[in-house]
Structure formats: structure tokens, C-alpha cells
Design an enzyme around this catalytic site. Structure first.
Site, short mmCIF file in Angstrom:
data_model
loop_
_atom_site.label_atom_id
_atom_site.label_comp_id
_atom_site.label_asym_id
_atom_site.label_seq_id
_atom_site.Cartn_x
_atom_site.Cartn_y
_atom_site.Cartn_z
N CYS A 40 -34.25 39.88 -2.13
CA CYS A 40 -33.39 40.72 -2.29
C CYS A 40 -33.92 41.52 -3.48
O CYS A 40 -33.97 41.17 -4.31
CB CYS A 40 -31.98 40.09 -2.51
SG CYS A 40 -30.79 41.46 -3.03
N CYS A 61 -7.45 32.32 -3.47
CA CYS A 61 -8.92 32.76 -3.54
C CYS A 61 -9.72 32.32 -4.98
O CYS A 61 -10.40 32.83 -5.00
CB CYS A 61 -9.13 34.06 -3.10
SG CYS A 61 -8.02 35.25 -4.14
N CYS A 110 -27.55 42.68 -9.52
CA CYS A 110 -26.43 43.25 -8.72
C CYS A 110 -25.39 42.20 -9.03
O CYS A 110 -24.12 42.58 -9.29
CB CYS A 110 -26.53 43.41 -7.30
SG CYS A 110 -25.14 42.95 -6.23
N GLN A 123 -8.64 41.24 4.27
CA GLN A 123 -9.66 40.47 4.13
C GLN A 123 -10.93 40.69 4.52
O GLN A 123 -11.08 41.48 5.55
CB GLN A 123 -9.32 39.00 5.03
CG GLN A 123 -7.88 38.44 4.60
CD GLN A 123 -7.97 37.66 3.43
OE1 GLN A 123 -9.25 37.44 2.74
NE2 GLN A 123 -6.96 37.05 2.76
N1 SAH Z 1 -1.97 37.63 2.49
C1 SAH Z 1 -2.55 39.09 2.58
C2 SAH Z 1 -2.93 39.60 1.19
C3 SAH Z 1 -3.59 38.66 0.22
S1 SAH Z 1 -4.39 39.43 -1.21
C4 SAH Z 1 -3.79 38.70 3.34
O1 SAH Z 1 -4.41 37.86 3.85
O2 SAH Z 1 -4.48 39.96 3.84
C5 SAH Z 1 -2.94 39.25 -2.44
C6 SAH Z 1 -1.95 40.55 -2.15
O3 SAH Z 1 -1.09 40.21 -3.31
C7 SAH Z 1 -2.46 42.01 -2.31
O4 SAH Z 1 -2.05 42.60 -1.12
C8 SAH Z 1 -1.83 42.46 -3.48
O5 SAH Z 1 -1.60 43.88 -3.44
C9 SAH Z 1 -0.64 41.76 -3.52
N2 SAH Z 1 0.17 41.54 -5.04
C10 SAH Z 1 -0.60 41.41 -6.08
N3 SAH Z 1 0.28 41.17 -7.17
C11 SAH Z 1 1.47 40.98 -6.28
C12 SAH Z 1 2.85 40.66 -6.95
N4 SAH Z 1 3.06 40.59 -8.24
N5 SAH Z 1 3.69 40.57 -6.17
C13 SAH Z 1 3.67 40.90 -4.80
N6 SAH Z 1 2.64 41.32 -4.20
C14 SAH Z 1 1.22 41.41 -5.09
#
Ligand code: SAH
Length: 407
Positions: free
Chosen positions: A32, A363, A38, A238
Site C-alpha cells: 500500500c 464501537c 494515511c 454503518q
Molecule cells: N444505531 C445506528 C446509529 C449508530 S451511530 C446504526 O447502527 O446505524 C450513533 C448515532 O448516535 C449517530 O446517528 C449520531 O447522530 C447519534 N448521536 C450522537 N450523539 C447523540 C446524542 N447525544 N443523542 C442521541 N443521538 C446521538
């Protein structure tokens, strides 16, 4: 937002070749050119099996004293998994370049293609770069504030093949935009929507608030766990669709639903977990801060003919406090916070709502461990954890953890 802006890039490798090198490190066979510069694929020089071992051990160490950790769920083919590609645009010696910021700097490392990114998305970014000269479009210069094109984001839907291109510009004025889109679509007719996002600010945020739809519906539709989801440019989705199904199925199985439960999907994004679980619950209540994502979630429930879901745009912590104050009850809480984890406010309110089970999708196992300590104080004990490898070649690790109410 939980996306990773930095990435790692490599020469083009076919899916078959990639499979063969699963057991070896990617670096043994393929160089890479921007590995380390990166900063995206910190583990690219480790064989995939060793990467999985490392993540397993890390999760076990962090969750020691809390619960049993099941074997990590890895990928069959751990390359080219990213459905979303972001490139920053700039100039070097009079030529337009695109790529990623060198780690910790604002210097652009030019990139053609990447071992973990969708190949078509990489090609589209190359085409955009190639078109700039004939359309006399200047790339944005951070120092002088001169120029138009700042970033290009490509999102692909694995199940439907739909592709969204987001052109992030410094100003709303985009001369000959229609012809530009036409020329881009001539090379890539598979692009189903093109959005102009305007970001005139001097921040490190990629996307601004304002948007113009230049072509198509302004969103793409993907399928996960048998349900259709519309995704707009600024909603979280995701990045690894293959493993997302593994992740959601793991989380939903951990919830032990019997169609009788009131379920909360906190930090719900476009409603994916709640909608995927809705057939197995009595009712689903989703909460999410990003208004665009909530709008997507509402549309998604409708598109799938689901009637037992409701979505709210709010801070998850404040929303839960309000629910608890109203004496509401819930049986199961799914929570999927960003890397920074949840808050004491949220966890205390969960304890007041008194669900029998919490399924925490994390995560970042470090903030998960921190939050498990708070849950423990509030009467919730971690039962089991399942690491899922959502981000091969990188050190990021996703973990599902179930907790039960013990008092
Ligand atoms: N469960 C979803 C999103 C997970 S990512 C999935 O699997 O796709 C985390 C999410 O939390 C994001 O969409 C972000 O906008 C939201 N988020 C971040 N801080 C937050 C808060 N204080 N209250 C509510 N949502 C929040």
C-alpha cells in the site's frame, strides 16, 4: 458521527486474490503506497487471523471482571468492505489531487484506490478529479479560501447497487453544474443521485448544513436484515454492510425478544436496529439527535409498512430523563452511542425506566467498559459480550454486550 475520515490505500487487488492473502498480511503481497502516512489501516501489516486475535484479547482485557467474551465474528473476505468513501480535494503543482489528510495534518496524501474501500467509489472519485480541468472547476484552498470543490463523498448501497455522490463546495455558486453531473453520469451511469453540499466554513467538518439535489432523489436505498433503508447524505449509516447484518442479528438475538416488549432504540440513526427488531417487539421507540437521520427513520418505517415504531429527534440522555419522569416503562433498551460512549444522565434514566435487559452496541470497548461500571452501580450486570469485526485492517473494534437488571 461515527465515520472514520482517515483511511489506508493500496494497489488494486481482485476479490480472489484478496481471499488468498487472508491468512498472510496484506502487506506481504501488496504494497500500500500510503501505509502509515494515511493512518487508516493500522493493522494492515498483520495477517487477518492475528488481527482478530488482537481484538479478541483487547476486548477480554477491557471487559475483565464484567462478563464472558464470546469469540470474535470476523469476515470471510476482509477487503473492500467500506461502502462509503471520502476524498479531500486540493492542488499540487497546478494539478488537482484527491486523497486523505496525512495523519494529524492538513497536508493531502494523494490516493488512487484503497484496499478496504468500495472500488467503484474510488473510480468515481478519480473521474470527478479528471473532469475538473475541462469544467474549469478549482479545488478549494484552505489557506486562501479560494476555489470551489472541497470534498467528494461517495456512498454505495451494497444490496441495490444505488450510488450517491456528494460534491462538497465552498460556495453555493456551481457554474455548469448540470453539465458536470451529465458528464459524470456518462462515465458512471450507475450513479443514482448527486447532491451538492455547501460548506463555506473553516472547520474540519466535511459536510455543511445546506444542500442542493443535482440529480435523482437525494438519497439511496439499501437492504439490511430483510428491510429497506433510505440513507441521505448526512445520516449515519454503518460502513461495513456485510458485518452490519452480523452485528444487528447478534444484538437482536441478545435482546431475547418475544413480540411482547416495549423496546427503545437509543442513538438510532436511520432506525436500522429498531426497524430490524420491530417484527419481534410490541413497540419500538427510537431516539436520535440528527434530524435528517430521524426523517430517514420515519420514512424507513413507512417504506417497510411497519406500524409499531416511533422516532424522536432529541438528545438520547434528555429524552430518557423525560421518559423516566413521566413514569414510562420499557422492557428492552438497545443503545448504540458514538465512540465517546454514553452519559451518566442516560444510564441513570435507563435505571429508572427499569428495562429487564439492555443491549449495548459499542464501537469503542474503552468507553463501553467505563459505562459498564456506571451500569453496575445502577443495578445492571453485564452478562455476555460478542465482538464483531466491523473494521478489518484497522484497530477499531465493535462489541455487543448484554446487561440484565439485578435489583
Ligand atoms: N444505531 C445506528 C446509529 C449508530 S451511530 C446504526 O447502527 O446505524 C450513533 C448515532 O448516535 C449517530 O446517528 C449520531 O447522530 C447519534 N448521536 C450522537 N450523539 C447523540 C446524542 N447525544 N443523542 C442521541 N443521538 C446521538
Amino acid at each position: 458521527m461515527r465515520s472514520f475520515v482517515t483511511r489506508n490505500f493500496g494497489s488494486v487487488v481482485s476479490a480472489g486474490e484478496e481471499k488468498q492473502i487472508r491468512g498472510k498480511s496484506a502487506m506481504e503481497d501488496r504494497k500500500c503506497p500510503v501505509f502509515k502516512r494515511c493512518g487508516g489501516c493500522q493493522l494492515l501489516d498483520l495477517p487477518y487471523e492475528k488481527q482478530l486475535e488482537k481484538k479478541q484479547k483487547k476486548t477480554e482485557a477491557l471487559l475483565k471482571g464484567y462478563c464472558r467474551v464470546n469469540p470474535i465474528r470476523g469476515m470471510e473476505d476482509p477487503f473492500r468492505y467500506r461502502n462509503k468513501v471520502h476524498a479531500v480535494f486540493g492542488y499540487r503543482k497546478g494539478e488537482a489531487i484527491s486523497g486523505v489528510y496525512r495523519e494529524g495534518t492538513h497536508e493531502i496524501v494523494p490516493v488512487e484506490t484503497c484496499l478496504i474501500e468500495n472500488k467503484k467509489a474510488d473510480e468515481i472519485i478519480g473521474t470527478v478529479r479528471g473532469l475538473l480541468k475541462s469544467f474549469k472547476i478549482r479545488t478549494y484552498d484552505e489557506d486562501t479560501g479560494y476555489g470551489l470543490l472541497r470534498h467528494v463523498l461517495v456512498r454505495t448501497a451494497r444490496a441495490t447497487g444505488e450510488i450517491m455522490v456528494v460534491l462538497v463546495t465552498a460556495s453555493p455558486v456551481f457554474p455548469s453544474k448540470n453539465n458536470f453531473v451529465k458528464a459524470l453520469r456518462q462515465v458512471h451511469p450507475e450513479i443514482t443521485t448527486v447532491v451538492q453540499n455547501i460548506n463555506g466554513r473553516g472547520t474540519s467538518m466535511v459536510l455543511g448544513e445546506r444542500e442542493n439535489i443535482l440529480y435523482g432523489p437525494g438519497f439511496i436505498v439499501d437492504v439490511l436484515c430483510g428491510k429497506r433503508f433510505r440513507i441521505s447524505s448526512r445520516s449515519f449509516y454503518q460502513v461495513n454492510p456485510v458485518q452490519t447484518e452480523v452485528l444487528y442479528e447478534t444484538a437482536i438475538a441478545a435482546a431475547g425478544l418475544t413480540e411482547a416488549e416495549i423496546v427503545i432504540d437509543a442513538y438510532c440513526g436511520i432506525g436500522t436496529i429498531g426497524i430490524a427488531a420491530s417484527d419481534r417487539a410490541k413497540e419500538v421507540i427510537g431516539v436520535e439527535l440528527n434530524k435528517d437521520a430521524v426523517r430517514d427513520a420515519v420514512m424507513n418505517a413507512k417504506m417497510n409498512g411497519i406500524k409499531n415504531t416511533r422516532f424522536y429527534a432529541d438528545d438520547a440522555g434528555k429524552f430518557m430523563v423525560r421518559m423516566a419522569a413521566q413514569g414510562a416503562k420499557a422492557d428492552v433498551v438497545f443503545m448504540d452511542p458514538p465512540r465517546s460512549g454514553s452519559t451518566e444522565e442516560f444510564i441513570s434514566a435507563v435505571a429508572r425506566l427499569a428495562p429487564k435487559r439492555v443491549v449495548y452496541v459499542s464501537c469503542n470497548p474503552e468507553t463501553l467498559a467505563r459505562d459498564l461500571a456506571v451500569f453496575k452501580k445502577k443495578g445492571y450486570r453485564a452478562q455476555e459480550a460478542w465482538p464483531v469485526d466491523m473494521f478489518p485492517m484497522t484497530y477499531h473494534c465493535e462489541v455487543v454486550c448484554s446487561l440484565d437488571r439485578v435489583k
